[in-house]
Design an enzyme around this catalytic site. Sequence first.
Site, mmCIF file in Angstrom:
data_model
loop_
_atom_site.group_PDB
_atom_site.id
_atom_site.type_symbol
_atom_site.label_atom_id
_atom_site.label_comp_id
_atom_site.label_asym_id
_atom_site.label_seq_id
_atom_site.Cartn_x
_atom_site.Cartn_y
_atom_site.Cartn_z
ATOM 1 N N LYS A 265 16.178 34.361 -10.865
ATOM 2 C CA LYS A 265 15.279 35.148 -10.005
ATOM 3 C C LYS A 265 14.387 36.049 -10.863
ATOM 4 O O LYS A 265 13.205 36.226 -10.566
ATOM 5 C CB LYS A 265 16.089 36.000 -9.016
ATOM 6 C CG LYS A 265 16.791 35.230 -7.920
ATOM 7 C CD LYS A 265 15.850 34.508 -6.968
ATOM 8 C CE LYS A 265 15.071 35.435 -6.071
ATOM 9 N NZ LYS A 265 14.284 34.671 -5.040
ATOM 10 N N TYR B 284 22.181 33.167 -11.529
ATOM 11 C CA TYR B 284 21.343 33.408 -10.337
ATOM 12 C C TYR B 284 20.316 34.501 -10.615
ATOM 13 O O TYR B 284 19.108 34.294 -10.448
ATOM 14 C CB TYR B 284 22.218 33.796 -9.134
ATOM 15 C CG TYR B 284 21.434 34.431 -7.996
ATOM 16 C CD1 TYR B 284 20.465 33.723 -7.298
ATOM 17 C CD2 TYR B 284 21.652 35.765 -7.631
ATOM 18 C CE1 TYR B 284 19.730 34.315 -6.269
ATOM 19 C CE2 TYR B 284 20.931 36.359 -6.603
ATOM 20 C CZ TYR B 284 19.966 35.636 -5.927
ATOM 21 O OH TYR B 284 19.240 36.215 -4.914
ATOM 22 N N THR C 154 15.386 39.985 -5.469
ATOM 23 C CA THR C 154 16.674 40.640 -5.285
ATOM 24 C C THR C 154 16.845 41.827 -6.231
ATOM 25 O O THR C 154 16.223 41.856 -7.309
ATOM 26 C CB THR C 154 17.802 39.612 -5.552
ATOM 27 O OG1 THR C 154 19.035 40.293 -5.746
ATOM 28 C CG2 THR C 154 17.543 38.792 -6.812
ATOM 29 N N ASP C 155 17.717 42.760 -5.842
ATOM 30 C CA ASP C 155 18.041 43.879 -6.744
ATOM 31 C C ASP C 155 18.877 43.423 -7.939
ATOM 32 O O ASP C 155 19.028 44.155 -8.919
ATOM 33 C CB ASP C 155 18.769 45.001 -5.979
ATOM 34 C CG ASP C 155 20.082 44.580 -5.333
ATOM 35 O OD1 ASP C 155 20.446 43.388 -5.405
ATOM 36 O OD2 ASP C 155 20.747 45.452 -4.728
ATOM 37 N N GLU C 156 19.437 42.196 -7.848
ATOM 38 C CA GLU C 156 20.355 41.754 -8.908
ATOM 39 C C GLU C 156 19.644 41.564 -10.243
ATOM 40 O O GLU C 156 20.281 41.526 -11.291
ATOM 41 C CB GLU C 156 21.089 40.479 -8.468
ATOM 42 C CG GLU C 156 21.813 40.710 -7.155
ATOM 43 C CD GLU C 156 22.845 39.658 -6.789
ATOM 44 O OE1 GLU C 156 23.344 38.964 -7.688
ATOM 45 O OE2 GLU C 156 23.146 39.553 -5.589
ATOM 46 N N THR D 48 18.727 22.246 1.881
ATOM 47 C CA THR D 48 19.924 22.124 1.046
ATOM 48 C C THR D 48 21.117 22.467 1.939
ATOM 49 O O THR D 48 20.947 22.728 3.143
ATOM 50 C CB THR D 48 19.872 23.132 -0.115
ATOM 51 O OG1 THR D 48 19.961 24.460 0.429
ATOM 52 C CG2 THR D 48 18.587 22.993 -0.933
HETATM 53 P P1 NAD Z 1 19.823 30.984 1.627
HETATM 54 O O1 NAD Z 1 20.563 30.337 0.509
HETATM 55 O O2 NAD Z 1 20.529 31.302 2.895
HETATM 56 O O3 NAD Z 1 18.547 30.091 2.021
HETATM 57 C C1 NAD Z 1 17.728 29.488 1.076
HETATM 58 C C2 NAD Z 1 16.842 28.479 1.802
HETATM 59 O O4 NAD Z 1 15.961 27.894 0.826
HETATM 60 C C3 NAD Z 1 17.616 27.321 2.447
HETATM 61 O O5 NAD Z 1 17.099 27.068 3.725
HETATM 62 C C4 NAD Z 1 17.366 26.152 1.513
HETATM 63 O O6 NAD Z 1 17.391 24.899 2.174
HETATM 64 C C5 NAD Z 1 15.964 26.477 0.994
HETATM 65 N N1 NAD Z 1 15.686 25.876 -0.314
HETATM 66 C C6 NAD Z 1 16.484 25.851 -1.411
HETATM 67 N N2 NAD Z 1 15.884 25.205 -2.423
HETATM 68 C C7 NAD Z 1 14.656 24.802 -1.957
HETATM 69 C C8 NAD Z 1 13.557 24.122 -2.524
HETATM 70 N N3 NAD Z 1 13.612 23.679 -3.788
HETATM 71 N N4 NAD Z 1 12.465 23.916 -1.774
HETATM 72 C C9 NAD Z 1 12.405 24.348 -0.481
HETATM 73 N N5 NAD Z 1 13.429 24.992 0.112
HETATM 74 C C10 NAD Z 1 14.531 25.232 -0.614
HETATM 75 O O7 NAD Z 1 19.178 32.291 0.982
HETATM 76 P P2 NAD Z 1 18.882 33.707 1.643
HETATM 77 O O8 NAD Z 1 20.087 34.544 1.542
HETATM 78 O O9 NAD Z 1 18.231 33.501 2.946
HETATM 79 O O10 NAD Z 1 17.822 34.294 0.592
HETATM 80 C C11 NAD Z 1 16.426 34.053 0.762
HETATM 81 C C12 NAD Z 1 15.694 34.716 -0.391
HETATM 82 O O11 NAD Z 1 15.972 36.116 -0.410
HETATM 83 C C13 NAD Z 1 16.111 34.180 -1.765
HETATM 84 O O12 NAD Z 1 14.958 34.088 -2.568
HETATM 85 C C14 NAD Z 1 17.051 35.252 -2.296
HETATM 86 O O13 NAD Z 1 17.027 35.310 -3.709
HETATM 87 C C15 NAD Z 1 16.460 36.494 -1.672
HETATM 88 N N6 NAD Z 1 17.404 37.599 -1.425
HETATM 89 C C16 NAD Z 1 18.574 37.367 -0.754
HETATM 90 C C17 NAD Z 1 19.433 38.434 -0.491
HETATM 91 C C18 NAD Z 1 20.724 38.254 0.285
HETATM 92 O O14 NAD Z 1 21.507 39.196 0.380
HETATM 93 N N7 NAD Z 1 20.979 37.083 0.870
HETATM 94 C C19 NAD Z 1 19.102 39.719 -0.924
HETATM 95 C C20 NAD Z 1 17.889 39.909 -1.608
HETATM 96 C C21 NAD Z 1 17.048 38.842 -1.840
HETATM 97 P P1 TYD Z 2 28.245 37.912 -2.217
HETATM 98 O O1 TYD Z 2 28.248 37.961 -0.729
HETATM 99 O O2 TYD Z 2 28.513 36.599 -2.891
HETATM 100 O O3 TYD Z 2 26.867 38.544 -2.714
HETATM 101 P P2 TYD Z 2 26.401 38.986 -4.219
HETATM 102 O O4 TYD Z 2 27.311 38.394 -5.216
HETATM 103 O O5 TYD Z 2 25.018 38.401 -4.285
HETATM 104 O O6 TYD Z 2 26.413 40.489 -4.222
HETATM 105 O O7 TYD Z 2 29.330 38.934 -2.730
HETATM 106 C C1 TYD Z 2 29.285 40.311 -2.357
HETATM 107 C C2 TYD Z 2 30.384 41.018 -3.129
HETATM 108 O O8 TYD Z 2 31.647 40.529 -2.653
HETATM 109 C C3 TYD Z 2 30.359 40.731 -4.620
HETATM 110 O O9 TYD Z 2 30.754 41.906 -5.325
HETATM 111 C C4 TYD Z 2 31.410 39.638 -4.806
HETATM 112 C C5 TYD Z 2 32.422 39.962 -3.720
HETATM 113 N N1 TYD Z 2 33.157 38.788 -3.142
HETATM 114 C C6 TYD Z 2 34.548 38.845 -3.031
HETATM 115 O O10 TYD Z 2 35.192 39.862 -3.403
HETATM 116 N N2 TYD Z 2 35.182 37.763 -2.496
HETATM 117 C C7 TYD Z 2 34.534 36.652 -2.104
HETATM 118 O O11 TYD Z 2 35.197 35.672 -1.638
HETATM 119 C C8 TYD Z 2 33.101 36.608 -2.202
HETATM 120 C C9 TYD Z 2 32.326 35.395 -1.763
HETATM 121 C C10 TYD Z 2 32.462 37.714 -2.722
#
Ligand code: NAD
Ligand code: TYD
Length: 355
Positions: free
Chosen positions: A162, A158, A132-134, A34
């Site tokens: 999850k 979101y 996620t913690d969310e 994506t």
């Molecule tokens: P990201 O959005 O950077 O990456 C998601 C990846 O999944 C992408 O490479 C995308 O192409 C692929 N993808 C999306 N839909 C797909 C599908 N239907 N089939 C196959 N591939 C698909 O996300 P991220 O930040 O790397 O998060 C990875 C995981 O960790 C997620 O499940 C997210 O909920 C979880 N997570 C993320 C965070 C964070 O802070 N980023 C924290 C806790 C948990």
């Molecule tokens: P984000 O990185 O989108 O992660 P999440 O919403 O999953 O926690 O955002 C982190 C925090 O920053 C969240 O409280 C929303 C805030 N935020 C801003 O204040 N400005 C921005 O432009 C973005 C993208 C996020």
Amino acid sequence: MILVTGGAGFIGSNFVLEWLAVSDEAVVNLDKLTYAGNLQNLASVANDARHVFVRGDIADFDLALDLLNKYKIRAVINFAAESHVDRSIHGPEDFIQTNVLGTFRLLEAVRAYWSQLADAEKSGFRFLHVSTDEVYGSLRKDDPQFTETHQYQPNSPYSASKAASDHLVRAYHHTYGLPVLTTNCSNNYGPYHFPEKLIPLCIQNALTGKPLPIYGDGQQIRDWLFVTDHCAAIRTVLAHGRVGEVYNVGGWNEKANIDVVNTLCAILDELQPRGDGKSYAEQITYVADRPGHDRRYAIDASKLERELGWKPDETFETGIRKTVQWYLGHQDWVANVVSGDYQSWVEKNYAGRNV
Ligand code: NAD
Ligand code: TYD
């Protein structure tokens, strides 16, 4: 071999790169590519025979089952998801499609494969779901951190999607005996983070002279964990976690958003000062808040520390400096990922917010 889904995204690609560095075991990487998936993240392993990349959807039951059979997979680590809260507010459907239906179809393929394995392989198999913690909702200032038994109270499309996927994973263990593990992690940051999220967005906007958009009063709190610490936690849970258990992963690093952005500005002022001698903090701009914005997330990671001995290596101070340095050194990566669709997203998300 292991099957990683979503391994071209932020955390998934960090996980794949580290896995290949610390283990001899090969990886099948199933990713739909994506807007958030980027093969450039995996350029350093493009010619490594231990990395098999397959472009495809976790919702494609036949494809997942074929891969599981063909490569005799012994563990699945499910990162694939739609992951950005703001996008889920503008368009929740993709989140239901991938996070709920996709996880369900993947579980079905895994169940079909797992149920015909011989006993020893069956008991050694693992399905690790990265969450996620969310899903736990929002904390007030003085509430204790989220433990694994905190009630699920997801507030965004979101986190609701999850939460639904977490429930399905749990149900496949209780109903079918599938050997699952679930990790619920706090906000990650580090290399290869797509610049729609707060930290990489602000680094990039700072460097290109754009506003650093702070939603609402900027006092929302997130518990930041450097991405390689999250990857190490996943490897630990995969190797030693008790089947059917949930492990919270966090960095004990609660920070208000405005403090995070001020820290980024201070590091950039030092490493790449603005031409006019002023601080990047001058670019901070308060904008309209995110609808339903969760006030505070904080993780109690003591179960993982106590039972499996995991601890983060990075403090916020060391991790954030490494992150800024990585972005300064990888402006070509940023230029490539922010082309096309990214521009229209920025327009959609920020155009309507009153400054
Ligand atoms: P990201 O959005 O950077 O990456 C998601 C990846 O999944 C992408 O490479 C995308 O192409 C692929 N993808 C999306 N839909 C797909 C599908 N239907 N089939 C196959 N591939 C698909 O996300 P991220 O930040 O790397 O998060 C990875 C995981 O960790 C997620 O499940 C997210 O909920 C979880 N997570 C993320 C965070 C964070 O802070 N980023 C924290 C806790 C948990
Ligand atoms: P984000 O990185 O989108 O992660 P999440 O919403 O999953 O926690 O955002 C982190 C925090 O920053 C969240 O409280 C929303 C805030 N935020 C801003 O204040 N400005 C921005 O432009 C973005 C993208 C996020």
